[in-house]
Design an enzyme around this catalytic site. Structure first.
Site, mmCIF file in Angstrom:
data_model
loop_
_atom_site.group_PDB
_atom_site.id
_atom_site.type_symbol
_atom_site.label_atom_id
_atom_site.label_comp_id
_atom_site.label_asym_id
_atom_site.label_seq_id
_atom_site.Cartn_x
_atom_site.Cartn_y
_atom_site.Cartn_z
ATOM 1 C CE1 TYR A 263 -0.143 -7.801 8.275
ATOM 2 C CE2 TYR A 263 -0.274 -6.125 6.366
ATOM 3 C CZ TYR A 263 -0.372 -6.903 7.613
ATOM 4 O OH TYR A 263 -0.413 -5.210 8.299
ATOM 5 C CG ASP B 283 -7.012 -8.756 1.529
ATOM 6 O OD1 ASP B 283 -6.936 -8.346 0.534
ATOM 7 O OD2 ASP B 283 -6.172 -8.416 2.359
ATOM 8 C CE LYS C 232 -0.207 -2.843 0.121
ATOM 9 N NZ LYS C 232 -1.080 -4.465 1.024
#
Ligand SMILES: *Cc1c(COP(=O)(O)O)cnc(C)c1O
Length: 425
Positions: A139, A233, A261
């Site tokens: 994702y 990522d 994050k």
């Protein structure tokens, strides 16, 4: 939970499905949160939960970490948005560069999705090629290029290609199988119009799936051979797996890295970083356009500075502690499931773990998709009732934060035991 129930009824009338991000939706209704501190959150009905969702990994240092709150409080007194450069942006970029040797230059953005969107455009602009390769179940945010066989909420809600997304865009995205050494070679051989391969070095949006030994090294080698950029990522793994992310842990240097994050530990900030000759393609010096009003805003930047300083300062304790706790929990949860005779498999890595209701080991998209999600739903409800909040999907991960205490582990395992008993029946 009468107050949450009532609020949800109201929310559904003014917010699509009552939530501002699909993963937050669960049956019969999500609890509404009032406040948080350390390793805990409290809902509007006064119930206390140990938080193992931790902002989908963002809160590596836990809720309301004092260094961050104090830095942000100070900044609030002198301004929230300037839209002209600040000294702190330079300092933060230096710190990111210091943690990640593959990064010479950094462009700050606001979210993980914005970071991957920028990274992919940059790869296309730099190489002059159109196609990208992603892996099944990885994702990378909610934009057209990467919403193809994606994990997280898109897998959970069964939307493997989003309605409204353009075929013309998603057709440029080739999909390879994670942990399959041969498949990625075949995909790269298909076209000489591939700009980049983007990968979550450790998959954290399909439950938790770790790379096979040398898989990331293999990716580095063949992307070089094909003259294709490699994007890590590290929106989840950056700062979480080690101060220098998964690339430090596995000793593999990508061309471009995305961070988000844990970078802000609860504040909206993300980054794209890479080698100078690539990063300099960004506007205004280069012709790859990228822009944002809130990028590098002083509140998020000072939160990130305090986060990175704190993570770096605590690193010799932080990472070993979380890995130890994660091992205790995954072994404990596995043992309980075994005692109940429930077919399962537990994956864990660093401060992340997940149980799958699958007799087979979970190593890729297919094995994850075969896990019993009905059982997971029961586990989730049981945990909520027993005061433990994990992300409400088989395709997400349990994230530990530094705020967790030794005593919390016993409470968590007791809750898993009660919840797994219900899964068995
Ligand atoms: C969460 C996530 C994203 C998207 O980040 P947002 O801030 O939600 O846009 C991208 N990549 C990975 C690996 C993620 O886990």
């Amino acid at each position: 939970m009468p107050k949450s129930k009532k609020l949800f009824e109201h929310a559904k009338r003014v917010i699509p499905s009552g939530v501002n991000s699909p993963v937050r939706h669960f049956e019969p209704y999500p609890f509404f949160v009032k406040r948080s501190n350390g390793s805990h959150i409290w809902d509007v009905d006064g119930k206390k939960f140990i938080d193992l969702c931790n902002g989908y990994g963002a809160l590596l240092l836990g809720h309301r970490r004092r260094e961050i709150i104090s830095a942000v409080s100070k900044q609030l007194n002198i301004g929230t948005l300037y839209c002209t450069p600040t000294e702190q942006e330079v300092e933060l970029s230096d710190m990111i560069k210091g943690n990640f040797p593959s990064i010479d230059m950094v462009r700050l953005v606001n979210s993980g999705g914005e970071a991957t969107m920028t990274a992919i455009r940059l790869a296309r602009g730099f190489t002059g090629k159109r196609k990208i390769v992603k892996f099944e179940g990885c994702y990378h945010g909610a934009h057209d290029s990467v919403l193809v066989k994606a994990g997280s909420g898109s897998a959970h809600h069964g939307i493997s290609v989003s309605k409204g997304g353009l075929d013309a865009v998603s057709k440029q995205t080739l999909v390879a199988k994670y942990n399959d050494f041969k498949d990625i070679e075949d995909v790269l051989a298909k076209s000489d119009d591939i700009a980049c391969v983007i990968v979550e070095p450790v998959m954290a949006n399909m439950g938790l799936i770790t790379p096979e030994k040398n898989f990331l090294k293999h990716l580095r080698k063949i992307t070089k051979q094909h003259n294709v950029l490699l994007i890590f990522d590290e929106v989840v793994t950056g700062f979480r797996v080690s101060p220098g992310g998964a690339q430090e842990h596995f000793g593999v240097q990508p061309d471009i890295t995305t961070l988000a994050k844990a970078l802000g530990n609860g504040f909206a900030i993300a980054a794209v970083g890479g080698k100078k000759h690539i990063m300099e393609q960004l506007a205004p010096g280069g012709m790859v356009y990228q822009a944002s009003t809130f990028a590098g805003n002083p509140i998020s930047v000072c939160a990130a500075l305090a986060s990175v300083k704190t993570m770096n300062r605590l690193k010799t304790k932080l990472y070993p502690k979380l890995e130890k706790y994660s091992t205790i929990l995954s072994n404990g949860i596995g043992d309980i499931a075994t005692d109940y005779g429930i077919a399962h498999s537990v994956n864990s890595f660093s401060s992340m773990l997940q149980i799958f209701f699958s007799a087979k080991p979970v190593t890729n998209y297919d094995t994850c998709m075969n896990a019993d999600t009905k059982k997971f739903k029961k586990l989730f409800s049981g945990l909520i009732r027993n005061g433990v909040f994990i992300a409400p999907s088989q395709f997400e991960v349990v994230f530990l934060s530094n705020a967790i205490q030794r005593d919390d582990l016993g409470i968590i395992l007791d809750s898993y035991s009660a919840a797994l008993r219900e899964v068995k029946d």
